[in-house]
Design a protein around this motif. Structure first.
Motif, PDB file in Angstrom:
ATOM      1  N   TYR A 175      13.307  48.663 -23.521  1.00  0.00           N
ATOM      2  CA  TYR A 175      12.874  49.560 -23.971  1.00  0.00           C
ATOM      3  C   TYR A 175      13.644  51.091 -23.660  1.00  0.00           C
ATOM      4  N   SER A 176      13.891  51.071 -22.227  1.00  0.00           N
ATOM      5  CA  SER A 176      14.584  52.095 -21.571  1.00  0.00           C
ATOM      6  C   SER A 176      16.030  52.106 -22.403  1.00  0.00           C
ATOM      7  N   THR A 177      16.605  50.826 -22.532  1.00  0.00           N
ATOM      8  CA  THR A 177      17.960  50.720 -23.252  1.00  0.00           C
ATOM      9  C   THR A 177      18.014  51.809 -24.624  1.00  0.00           C
ATOM     10  N   VAL A 178      16.807  51.310 -25.301  1.00  0.00           N
ATOM     11  CA  VAL A 178      16.536  51.907 -26.840  1.00  0.00           C
ATOM     12  C   VAL A 178      16.331  53.268 -26.683  1.00  0.00           C
ATOM     13  N   ARG A 179      15.332  53.824 -25.675  1.00  0.00           N
ATOM     14  CA  ARG A 179      15.083  55.250 -25.656  1.00  0.00           C
ATOM     15  C   ARG A 179      16.246  55.937 -25.158  1.00  0.00           C
ATOM     16  N   HIS A 180      17.206  55.611 -24.354  1.00  0.00           N
ATOM     17  CA  HIS A 180      18.299  56.355 -23.828  1.00  0.00           C
ATOM     18  C   HIS A 180      19.406  56.262 -25.206  1.00  0.00           C
ATOM     19  N   GLN A 181      19.418  55.235 -25.936  1.00  0.00           N
ATOM     20  CA  GLN A 181      20.456  55.133 -27.051  1.00  0.00           C
ATOM     21  C   GLN A 181      19.855  56.429 -28.010  1.00  0.00           C
ATOM     22  N   VAL A 182      18.540  56.378 -28.245  1.00  0.00           N
ATOM     23  CA  VAL A 182      18.023  57.321 -29.343  1.00  0.00           C
ATOM     24  C   VAL A 182      18.229  58.806 -28.859  1.00  0.00           C
ATOM     25  N   ALA A 183      18.319  58.994 -27.233  1.00  0.00           N
ATOM     26  CA  ALA A 183      18.298  60.183 -27.005  1.00  0.00           C
ATOM     27  C   ALA A 183      19.695  60.617 -26.918  1.00  0.00           C
ATOM     28  N   ARG A 184      20.736  59.773 -26.799  1.00  0.00           N
ATOM     29  CA  ARG A 184      22.035  59.772 -27.142  1.00  0.00           C
ATOM     30  C   ARG A 184      22.367  60.183 -28.461  1.00  0.00           C
ATOM     31  N   ASP A 185      21.724  59.334 -29.232  1.00  0.00           N
ATOM     32  CA  ASP A 185      22.000  59.655 -30.777  1.00  0.00           C
ATOM     33  C   ASP A 185      21.241  61.249 -31.330  1.00  0.00           C
ATOM     34  N   GLN A 186      20.468  61.606 -30.645  1.00  0.00           N
ATOM     35  CA  GLN A 186      19.718  62.731 -30.944  1.00  0.00           C
ATOM     36  C   GLN A 186      20.699  63.922 -30.541  1.00  0.00           C
TER      37      GLN A 186
END
Length: 390
Positions: A175-186
């Motif tokens: 979940y943390s990986t997905v959350r950080h990937q979403v933050a980077r994409d954003q």
């Protein structure tokens, strides 16, 4: 009181969210141990005092480190990983010394892993999971080494708990990986949107706003003036003197550098609330809110002229010095924007016809200059208020 507890700094307030929640949990456990577990004999007096002291130290210590700003030096400014590791350690100790509290402590170990899902980066989330598994494995090894009638049952419970906590740790990291990937994409998306926006509203050479954007700002200023007559504004239409000669003599690259240098000087000389745009070619337009051409606009041009006079455009052309002419016009309630710009353009033309390197205020924009243009030569301006306003 809330600001005193959480600080005025936005980052510290954000970092304190988890510690304050954790402090509530510490308080609950301290109350339960002191008021219930110790009197009921579910935990020894010495072990209970050790846990109470540890819980108090964690609650006060982590809060103090974050509230003081000390933790700002770390990427994990909220010290989330350290708090999770400390909580797992005391829960595991409690599991050993308080057999009657073991079911609740296993639940607590699982809850601790959930905290990492929404706060920790992937690497730290993995560390938290490995720490929980290792420390609980040590508990299992200690209980088996000590032996006892319930060793088998405790082993089964702890093995199951290790599986659950390990699985939670894996989910937390995912979940943390997905959350950080979403933050980077954003962040990339926001940067892309910003660049597209800049391409739409910015001049590619100077970085100033372009004509299209300035026209919108002029309409907004006009609308404000219509609803609030005291919200007047003026414009200054500027033109770089002898720009064609600069291009012909020194080349277009030096000409571009001259435009960039003038744009930077205008940006530095104007107020923060003023809007500056490249109007076209070597022309620039400045929108000055809550300012009249005299003395505000003329004073602003004087500041700018002082800066421009000392500009070194190119080291290869040390003798090249820039100057500009400007036409200023104040907005009127009864005229459209096109008419305001026409008057500023005529004033600019008058400034250039009068010898350049000077400012001309359009007629009808100063109380005492309604019937004739006012030309102010650069060599005549001494920084004092305009003579018409004296």
């Amino acid at each position: 009181i809330a600001r005193w507890v959480t600080s005025d700094a936005a980052d510290i307030r954000e970092h304190l969210r988890l510690p304050l929640m954790a402090t509530g949990l510490h308080a609950v456990w301290m109350t339960a141990i002191y008021a219930y577990a110790m009197p009921a004999g579910q935990i020894g007096q010495t072990d209970g005092r050790i846990i109470l002291a540890y819980e108090a130290a964690c609650a006060i210590g982590f809060y103090t480190l974050i509230r003081s700003g000390w933790s700002r030096r770390f990427e994990d400014g909220g010290l989330v990983l350290a708090q999770m590791m400390a909580a797992s350690a005391v829960a595991s100790f409690g599991y050993v010394v308080a057999p009657l509290l073991r079911p609740s402590l296993l639940h607590l170990l699982c809850v601790i892993q959930v905290f990492g899902m929404v706060t920790l980066p992937p690497a730290a989330s993995r560390i938290a999971g490995v720490w929980a598994v290792v420390i609980l494995s040590l508990v299992l090894a200690y209980l088996r080494a000590r032996g006892g009638p319930d060793t088998t049952a405790e082993t089964l419970k702890l093995v199951l708990a290790l599986f659950v906590i390990g699985r939670l740790a894996m989910l937390s990291r995912a979940y943390s990986t997905v959350r950080h990937q979403v933050a980077r994409d954003q962040a990339r998306l926001e940067e892309a949107v910003r660049r597209v926006h800049d391409q739409v509203v910015r001049d590619t050479l100077t970085g100033l706003f372009n004509r299209q954007y300035m026209q919108g700002r002029l309409q907004e200023a006009k609308a404000r003036m219509a609803t609030s007559p005291d919200k007047s504004f003026c414009v200054a239409l500027m033109d770089l003197d002898h720009f064609k000669a600069v291009n012909d003599t020194h080349g277009h690259e030096v000409g571009d550098r001259a435009l960039i240098a003038l744009a930077d000087a205008v940006t530095d000389a104007m107020r923060d609330g003023d809007t500056i745009a490249r109007w076209g070619g070597e022309e620039f337009l400045v929108l000055m809110d809550d300012a009249a051409p005299v003395p505000g606009g003329v004073n602003a041009m004087a500041r700018l002229r002082e800066r421009v006079s000392s500009l070194v455009v190119n080291e290869s052309c040390p003798g090249l010095r820039l100057s500009f002419s400007s036409g200023l016009a104040g907005a009127r309630n009864d005229e459209p924007i096109d008419e305001l710009l026409r008057r500023a353009d005529e004033a600019l033309y008058a400034a250039k016809a009068a010898g350049r390197a000077r400012d001309v205020v359009a007629p009808g924009t100063a109380d005492d200059a309604r019937d004739e243009n006012l030309a102010v030569g650069a060599d005549q301006w001494d920084g004092r208020p305009h003579p018409l306003t004296a």
